[in-house]
Structures are given as structure tokens and as C-alpha cells.
Write a protein that holds these residues in place. Structure first.
Motif, PDB file in Angstrom:
ATOM      1  N   LYS A  15       1.079  -1.306  -0.089  1.00 25.74           N
ATOM      2  CA  LYS A  15       0.105   0.198   0.176  1.00 25.74           C
ATOM      3  C   LYS A  15       0.816   1.475  -0.224  1.00 25.74           C
ATOM      4  N   SER A  51       2.485  10.006  -4.355  1.00 24.22           N
ATOM      5  CA  SER A  51       3.003   8.526  -4.017  1.00 24.22           C
ATOM      6  C   SER A  51       3.967   7.960  -5.203  1.00 24.22           C
ATOM      7  N   SER A  81       5.099  13.216  -0.865  1.00 19.72           N
ATOM      8  CA  SER A  81       4.001  13.129  -1.996  1.00 19.72           C
ATOM      9  C   SER A  81       4.188  13.765  -3.143  1.00 19.72           C
ATOM     10  N   GLN A 110      -0.004   5.060  -1.103  1.00 19.23           N
ATOM     11  CA  GLN A 110      -0.085   5.990   0.082  1.00 19.23           C
ATOM     12  C   GLN A 110       1.082   6.176   0.736  1.00 19.23           C
TER      13      GLN A 110
END
Length: 297
Positions: A80, A93, A91, A84
Motif C-alpha cells: 500500500k 506516491s 507526496s 499511499q
């Protein structure tokens, strides 16, 4: 052969898994890329969940980046993290950033993480040791078999394969490249860990049990393993205040690898950059690895 010795240290590895692969779903992710979810038999013991992200508008064979997720004690995260970012990553991702660059990005849940979590890391290590296995070897094996699977895809350019990761994922990245020359470009963030420096500074507990390979230092120093990546292109990004990767060790490895790349006639293929931070990916690190992939992948 030396490579055989290294593989022997990684424990009893699976043989002839079926490589049966089932696509669970495919969707357009809100961040603007196709996201495929897979379940693959990579090791013959337990099926491996995987994410594959690809650009919305692309054709032909694309560069591939194998993403290696970090540890951070966040066992529920696993793959994940590609979708995320963990709190120490920038950021957007990995998936968003890499697909925007025109690459396919792919990540599996490592042993004990994500959909494969549920038992303690210590329990997993103990069981594997009893069975003659090494967790780190099993992780590397899964990743190499995943690469086998990915390179069968018609949309992947097998001549343009990179890998990236932070922390545990960084160590997985350079180990994977050291053992598999199909990986052409390596980026590791906060994972330049010299074993002897770690012991000297008594920082062994900065890392979980997963990365410790029985008997490794009887035969190899950290730099010996990393030299196997030569002459391929590598960028290592580390923080000067990152106790997981003591500065002394980062500088030692830089000195030795700079010399080795120079002797191989490809000094420009080795890049080691330091930043004034701890165990994290900074915005400047993000910019540097994007430029590195753009130039070399």
C-alpha cells in the motif's frame, strides 16, 4: 563461485513454484493511472499479493520500476506504500510519480507485511530458521520471481528496468540489483547500511531481524555485495543524521564504490548524495531520483 556462496547463505529457497497468477481487479485510480491487483504463486508456500500501476495514456513497451516497500514497524502497510506514502516519504506516491513519468510501477507485499501480515516478525524468523530458510533470502526470492512475472508482460521493456525503495525497501533494492543483473538502474533511499559500522556503533537494533543473514560476514563485507551492481547505474540518497545508516558507513561505502566504479571505467554511474536530515525522503531527494530515472531509464 562467489555468487553461489552468497545464495547459499540466503537459505533453502523454493524450487519450481507454479507462477500461477490471478488478476483480482483493474481500475482507474483516482490519482490518474490504471491500477491492477494480482495474486501470484511466487514461492509455492503462500500466494503473494501485488500491485501494478501503469500510465493511462501509453503504448508499446514501457520502462519498469520495481518498488520495494519499507518496514517502519507498519506491518499492515506493505505494498500500500506504493499508493499511499508513509510519513517519512514525499507526496505524491511512488505510483503517481512513476506513472506520470511514463513508467510501470510494481510492488508486492513482502513476507509478514500487508495482506501477508498477522504473525510477529520474530515468530516468522524463528520458524524459517528452523526450516533452514532465511527471511531476507525469501524476500529476495519473491522479488526476483515477481520480476520474472513482470518481464513476461507485453507492455514492459525488459531493457529498461529500475528499482527503488526507502529503508528496508532501499536495502531490498540494492540487494536485488546485486543478485539480478536484469535490474539496470538502482535508487536507494536511507538504506546504505555498512554492517561493520553498524556493529561498531552498536546500532544493530535499528534494524529488524528480517535483514540479518546467518554467516554473512564470514564471507562478505557490505561493499562486496554492492560491487556486484557495477557497472550498472546507481544513486544512493542518505541523511547525515540517519542513525539507521551511520554517516561513517555511508562515507566508507562511497569511498570504496567510487574507487571500484572508477576502476571499472564507469565513474559516472555511481552517485552518493548526502542531505541534512534523518531517516526520511526529502523533497530534494525526490527531485534527484526523478532526474536520475529520467536520464538513465
Amino acid at each position: 563461485m562467489e555468487k553461489d556462496q552468497l545464495w547459499q547463505l540466503l537459505g533453502d529457497l523454493p524450487s519450481n513454484p507454479s507462477m500461477d497468477a490471478k488478476k483480482i481487479s483493474e481500475e482507474v485510480h483516482p490519482d490518474g493511472y490504471y491500477l491492477e491487483t494480482w495474486s501470484i504463486d511466487l514461492n509455492g508456500e503462500e500466494r503473494v499479493p501485488a500491485y501494478i500501476a501503469r500510465p493511462l495514456e501509453a503504448s508499446g513497451r514501457l520502462p519498469l520500476v520495481v518498488v520495494n516497500h519499507s518496514h517502519g514497524g507498519m506491518y499492515e502497510n506493505g505494498k500500500k506504500e506504493m499508493l499511499q506514502p508513509s510519513h517519512y516519504l514525499q507526496s505524491p506516491s511512488y505510483a503517481k510519480t512513476l506513472t506520470d513519468m511514463g513508467y510501470i510501477a510494481a510492488c508486492i507485499d513482502m513476507w509478514g507485511f500487508g495482506e501477508r501480515s498477522g504473525r510477529k516478525e520474530s515468530e516468522m524468523v524463528k520458524e524459517m530458521l528452523w526450516k533452514g530458510q532465511v527471511v531476507w533470502g525469501m524476500m529476495l526470492y519473491d522479488n526476483m520471481r515477481f520480476l520474472d512475472f513482470l518481464l513476461q508482460r507485453e507492455d514492459v521493456d525488459s531493457n529498461r528496468v529500475g528499482t527503488i525503495g526507502m529503508s528496508m525497501g532501499a536495502m531490498q533494492a540494492w540487494w536485488l540489483a546485486a543478485l539480478d543483473d536484469r535490474v539496470k538502474v538502482v535508487v536507494d533511499i536511507g538504506g546504505q547500511v555498512d554492517a561493520h559500522t553498524l556493529m561498531k556503533n552498536r546500532y544493530l537494533d535499528k534494524h529488524g531481524f528480517y535483514s540479518y543473514v546467518p554467516g554473512l560476514l564470514k564471507h562478505f563485507q557490505t561493499v562486496d555485495i554492492q560491487k556486484r551492481i557495477i557497472p550498472r547505474k546507481r544513486l544512493t540518497l542518505n541523511g547525515s543524521y540517519d542513525l539507521n545508516c551511520p554517516l561513517e558507513g555511508v562515507q566508507l561505502l562511497d569511498k570504496e564504490l567510487s574507487k571500484a566504479y572508477q576502476e571499472a571505467g564507469v565513474p559516472s554511474n555511481w552517485h552518493s548524495l548526502l542531505f541534512s536530515c534523518g531517516h526520511k525522503e526529502t523533497a530534494e531527494m525526490r527531485w534527484n531520483w526523478q532526474q536520475f530515472f529520467t536520464e538513465h531509464l
